[in-house]
Scaffold this active site. Sequence first.
Site, PDB file in Angstrom:
ATOM      1  N   GLU A  18       9.510  71.322 -25.541  1.00  0.00           N
ATOM      2  CA  GLU A  18      10.209  72.180 -26.507  1.00  0.00           C
ATOM      3  C   GLU A  18      10.844  71.360 -27.633  1.00  0.00           C
ATOM      4  O   GLU A  18      10.847  71.774 -28.794  1.00  0.00           O
ATOM      5  CB  GLU A  18      11.293  73.013 -25.798  1.00  0.00           C
ATOM      6  CG  GLU A  18      10.742  74.113 -24.891  1.00  0.00           C
ATOM      7  CD  GLU A  18      10.337  73.637 -23.518  1.00  0.00           C
ATOM      8  OE1 GLU A  18      10.528  72.443 -23.214  1.00  0.00           O
ATOM      9  OE2 GLU A  18       9.807  74.453 -22.735  1.00  0.00           O
ATOM     10  N   LYS A  65      -4.894  74.776  -7.779  1.00  0.00           N
ATOM     11  CA  LYS A  65      -3.890  75.827  -7.959  1.00  0.00           C
ATOM     12  C   LYS A  65      -4.489  77.158  -7.473  1.00  0.00           C
ATOM     13  O   LYS A  65      -5.585  77.518  -7.877  1.00  0.00           O
ATOM     14  CB  LYS A  65      -3.482  75.914  -9.432  1.00  0.00           C
ATOM     15  CG  LYS A  65      -2.259  76.762  -9.688  1.00  0.00           C
ATOM     16  CD  LYS A  65      -1.632  76.469 -11.055  1.00  0.00           C
ATOM     17  CE  LYS A  65      -0.371  77.304 -11.273  1.00  0.00           C
ATOM     18  NZ  LYS A  65       0.302  76.981 -12.547  1.00  0.00           N
ATOM     19  N   ARG A  69      16.671  73.461 -24.422  1.00  0.00           N
ATOM     20  CA  ARG A  69      16.194  72.070 -24.364  1.00  0.00           C
ATOM     21  C   ARG A  69      16.178  71.453 -25.760  1.00  0.00           C
ATOM     22  O   ARG A  69      16.191  70.240 -25.918  1.00  0.00           O
ATOM     23  CB  ARG A  69      14.759  72.027 -23.806  1.00  0.00           C
ATOM     24  CG  ARG A  69      14.655  71.941 -22.316  1.00  0.00           C
ATOM     25  CD  ARG A  69      14.840  70.542 -21.827  1.00  0.00           C
ATOM     26  NE  ARG A  69      15.066  70.487 -20.406  1.00  0.00           N
ATOM     27  CZ  ARG A  69      14.090  70.434 -19.493  1.00  0.00           C
ATOM     28  NH1 ARG A  69      12.839  70.450 -19.874  1.00  0.00           N
ATOM     29  NH2 ARG A  69      14.379  70.371 -18.206  1.00  0.00           N
TER      30      ARG A  69
HETATM   31  C1  LIG Z   1      11.679  73.424 -19.775  1.00  0.00           C
HETATM   32  C2  LIG Z   1      10.696  74.427 -19.237  1.00  0.00           C
HETATM   33  N1  LIG Z   1       9.731  74.902 -20.056  1.00  0.00           N
HETATM   34  C3  LIG Z   1       8.843  75.813 -19.607  1.00  0.00           C
HETATM   35  C4  LIG Z   1       8.908  76.268 -18.308  1.00  0.00           C
HETATM   36  C5  LIG Z   1       7.947  77.327 -17.832  1.00  0.00           C
HETATM   37  N2  LIG Z   1       7.074  76.827 -16.777  1.00  0.00           N
HETATM   38  C6  LIG Z   1       7.318  77.037 -15.503  1.00  0.00           C
HETATM   39  S1  LIG Z   1       6.167  76.369 -14.498  1.00  0.00           S
HETATM   40  C7  LIG Z   1       5.293  75.801 -15.844  1.00  0.00           C
HETATM   41  C8  LIG Z   1       4.022  75.051 -15.657  1.00  0.00           C
HETATM   42  C9  LIG Z   1       4.240  73.928 -14.703  1.00  0.00           C
HETATM   43  O1  LIG Z   1       3.004  73.269 -14.507  1.00  0.00           O
HETATM   44  P1  LIG Z   1       2.943  72.194 -13.348  1.00  0.00           P
HETATM   45  O2  LIG Z   1       4.141  71.338 -13.399  1.00  0.00           O
HETATM   46  O3  LIG Z   1       1.638  71.534 -13.467  1.00  0.00           O
HETATM   47  O4  LIG Z   1       3.059  73.049 -12.009  1.00  0.00           O
HETATM   48  P2  LIG Z   1       1.944  73.989 -11.331  1.00  0.00           P
HETATM   49  O5  LIG Z   1       2.358  75.395 -11.659  1.00  0.00           O
HETATM   50  O6  LIG Z   1       0.623  73.583 -11.879  1.00  0.00           O
HETATM   51  O7  LIG Z   1       2.074  73.690  -9.860  1.00  0.00           O
HETATM   52  C10 LIG Z   1       5.927  76.133 -17.010  1.00  0.00           C
HETATM   53  C11 LIG Z   1       5.428  75.804 -18.370  1.00  0.00           C
HETATM   54  C12 LIG Z   1       9.935  75.760 -17.492  1.00  0.00           C
HETATM   55  N3  LIG Z   1      10.110  76.173 -16.210  1.00  0.00           N
HETATM   56  N4  LIG Z   1      10.801  74.839 -17.970  1.00  0.00           N
END
Ligand SMILES: Cc1ncc(C[n+]2csc(CCOP(=O)(O)OP(=O)(O)O)c2C)c(N)n1
Length: 635
Positions: free
Chosen positions: A366, A282, A394
């Site tokens: 959630e 990342k 959610r």
């Molecule tokens: C239901 C929901 N909860 C929380 C989020 C906030 N959120 C956006 S990206 C993320 C982390 C995603 O991690 P990953 O899938 O590993 O993607 P990366 O950023 O590492 O590429 C979160 C918690 C969201 N978009 N949707």
Amino acid sequence: MYTLLSKINGPDDLKKLDAEELTPLADEVRSFLMENVAKTGGHLASNLGVVELSIALHYCFNSPKDKIVWDVGHQAYTHKILTGRRDSFHTQRCYKGISGFPKRSESPHDPFGAGHSSTSISAGLGLAVANALKGGDARSIAVIGDGSLTGGMALEALNQAGHLKKNLIVVLNDNEMSISKNVGALSSFISRKMTGTYYRNLKKEMEGLLAGIPAIGGNILHFAKKAENSLKGFLTPGTLFEALGFEYVGPIAGHDIQSMLAVLENVKRLEGPILVHVMTKKGKGYAPAEDMPDKFHGVAPMKPASAAPAKPAPPSYTQVFGDTLVKLGEKDDKILAITAAMPDGTGLTPFAKRFPERFFDVGIAEQHALTFAAGLAVEGFRPVAAIYSTFTQRAYDQVFHDICLQKLPVTLALDRAGLVGDDGPTHHGAFDMSYLRHLPELTVMAPKDENELQHMLKTAIYHGRPISLRYPRGAGYGVAMDKDPKGLEVGKGELLVEGSDLTLVAIGSTVYPALEAASMLKQKGIFASVVNARFVKPLDRDLILAQAGRTGCVVTVEENALMGGFGSAVLEAVADAGMTAVRVKRIGIPDKFIEQGSQAQLRADLGIDAAGIAATCQAFLQGAGSAHPQLTVVK
Ligand SMILES: Cc1ncc(C[n+]2csc(CCOP(=O)(O)OP(=O)(O)O)c2C)c(N)n1
Ligand SMILES: CC(=O)[C@@H](O)[C@H](O)COP(=O)(O)O
Ligand SMILES: [Mg+2]
């Protein structure tokens, strides 16, 4: 500067490049990303981490015939740049610009919209089954991060996909990060090091050991080598996915385009559900983002060097929430804090540092977060679940079924309530006052400023029943903070200004704009009362109806959907009291999805800023309707 990128107006142009040109192309894309995100702000580290993966996917597959579905979609900038949006990319996340997430209405290359996590495998499976039913040969590819894989929906989809055996490719982008460090048993299992140097060292030791056994060592070594695959299969993430009916491929290096091309070309020829495990970094390619991927997950637009130094902003609602929770936690070890993968975003990091054993990051889960909180409450703890308003959607059933029905003392701290700005319709906290106020046993409130937030948090934690408080994204007003949080009388609002011509009833983030509107109206000889309702439920009917009776004209203001929102609660109170002579006008978010834009711009568009409120009040008093044009419809 962008010699290769300038040739690419779609995936067909990409395919005209030689495979050897793809790595220099990745360098150009990375620079292009950095240059633009520096101006617009947005999601940086996630996008830097998938430049090569995005290029490899579009080089191997045939979008839009093949469907590439991005999970959350915050990492789809390269995908957008390669699919005809290079020249509009400078408008991403900007007012009336392209979205920061995949959006069906924006491009045929966006087969499914996103913004909330963990939906890609379900959507990808739906597309795959539909394709099979139509007798098509398109491939369906879901690209999901290791963080998003911790969302329950993702596991539900894997379960069905493995059962259906349809052609579905799941690309797991494993960078061992969610927004913060990824958490959970699943995360450590899928990123286990058995496939890296640790596995190789273990293998070397084993071989040395076996070869050293006299006479029979050679045979055992031969057998062990043959057994290696099953050992590796047993010890690597493939075990989990193969148990779910997937063919597991990987882990592969996610920044090595050539090796990804080779793997993806093979995968294309496989049938059934396939999981390709891609290891990425990342923030790749930009050292600060590689070192601090959490800090560079989302970045604000960079101020030009010439810009005057910005004066320090007042503390954000999030900071006040987090600091108040630590203050209360110092005095009461029954207070527990829960986040769904967003400790920084919800301000819980200070609490986590101070009380690590009383802090829980459940991953992007959630629904689990709220029922977990309910379990804690059963045993006498005071759990505070801090989740963005939009992501709490959610867990609506958990609020009803596990918290309210059982009357459990859980505090729902809904951050990012109201209009959030550049993230747009998927992230506005536009509905919580509507989707919560009709649940029995639940108290619903919103502070007018950051000082009232600290009092509401204490009120909530010691309320002893289900309770929610919602507060906006961004800075407070810089008001003086009382030394200590104190409990408020539940169901009691406050009369801020008394007037004779109309009653402005506001809640949360619209109270100060209502006060300002009242001043504007006074300049025009219109004298408005201003009520800070504080509670959506129980509503302070006595206060509001008394003022309504006095002025005969009520205007409600909320940064929430009008449908079933705060204004509806006031309408119901007036009607139930039989006050047929009282006229009520509601200001808030109309029955439309609100596009992206700055919070100030969107509030002005909706007429929930001071000028809009004053204009609507004046028009309403003069018998006309709202003074504000309808919103543009989100297609
Ligand atoms: C239901 C929901 N909860 C929380 C989020 C906030 N959120 C956006 S990206 C993320 C982390 C995603 O991690 P990953 O899938 O590993 O993607 P990366 O950023 O590492 O590429 C979160 C918690 C969201 N978009 N949707
Ligand atoms: C993609 C996603 O859902 C999060 O990164 C979100 O954009 C964070 O929002 P804030 O910037 O308001 O914390
Ligand atoms: Mg990740």
